[in-house]
Scaffold this motif. Structure first.
Motif, PDB file in Angstrom:
ATOM      1  N   CYS A  56      96.606  97.548  34.079  1.00  0.00           N
ATOM      2  CA  CYS A  56      95.686  97.713  35.197  1.00  0.00           C
ATOM      3  C   CYS A  56      95.348  96.331  35.734  1.00  0.00           C
ATOM      4  O   CYS A  56      95.148  95.399  34.979  1.00  0.00           O
ATOM      5  CB  CYS A  56      94.425  98.415  34.713  1.00  0.00           C
TER       6      CYS A  56
ATOM      7  N   CYS B 124      92.754  95.608  37.824  1.00  0.00           N
ATOM      8  CA  CYS B 124      91.429  95.571  38.449  1.00  0.00           C
ATOM      9  C   CYS B 124      90.643  94.327  38.061  1.00  0.00           C
ATOM     10  O   CYS B 124      89.670  93.979  38.703  1.00  0.00           O
ATOM     11  CB  CYS B 124      90.632  96.824  38.092  1.00  0.00           C
TER      12      CYS B 124
ATOM     13  N   CYS C 176      87.754  96.579  31.226  1.00  0.00           N
ATOM     14  CA  CYS C 176      88.893  97.471  31.452  1.00  0.00           C
ATOM     15  C   CYS C 176      90.160  96.918  30.822  1.00  0.00           C
ATOM     16  O   CYS C 176      90.560  95.784  31.093  1.00  0.00           O
ATOM     17  CB  CYS C 176      89.104  97.654  32.943  1.00  0.00           C
TER      18      CYS C 176
ATOM     19  N   SER D 253      92.939  99.134  30.682  1.00  0.00           N
ATOM     20  CA  SER D 253      93.789 100.280  30.967  1.00  0.00           C
ATOM     21  C   SER D 253      95.225  99.850  31.221  1.00  0.00           C
ATOM     22  O   SER D 253      95.484  98.704  31.575  1.00  0.00           O
ATOM     23  CB  SER D 253      93.261 101.014  32.202  1.00  0.00           C
TER      24      SER D 253
HETATM   25 ZN   LIG Z   1      91.212  98.354  35.315  1.00  0.00          ZN
END
Ligand SMILES: [Zn+2]
Length: 110
Positions: free
Chosen positions: A44, A46, A51, A53
């Motif tokens: 991920c 982001c 996070c 992910s």
């Molecule tokens: Zn993320």
């Protein structure tokens, strides 16, 4: 081409063991089996601290998963784990508010 991606169970063995346990306790036997063969396709991006992910199937960015998609929230002892499943295939593993994942083996470097 899929073969180029490392197995998640080799990169994050603890996480996969936990996923398998959680899925089995949810009665998601089919997904528990799939979890063992997931490949780490991408991270991920982001950039949120909480996070970690990752993608387990290639997916065009910003595109909805469409029909056949379901979310499988799990109840880990810490943080949050949630799987995105499309047509019985785990395509995304949401890992939020968890201690840093320990990397093993020769996964892609950050
Ligand atoms: Zn993320």
């Amino acid at each position: 081409m899929q073969q180029d991606h490392p197995l998640v169970r080799e990169v994050y063995p603890e996480l996969v063991a936990e996923l398998v346990d959680l899925l089995e306790s949810e009665g998601e036997r089919e997904l528990a089996v799939c979890a063992r063969d997931l490949r780490l396709v991408g991270e991920c991006d982001c950039a949120d601290d909480f996070c970690q992910s990752f993608l387990t199937a290639p997916h065009p960015r910003g595109r909805p998963y469409g029909a056949g998609h379901r979310c499988v929230p799990l109840l880990p002892s810490q943080g949050m784990l949630c799987l995105d499943v499309v047509d019985h295939r785990i395509v995304y593993v949401e890992v939020l508010d968890r201690p840093p994942l320990r990397r093993h083996g020769a996964g892609p470097r950050m």
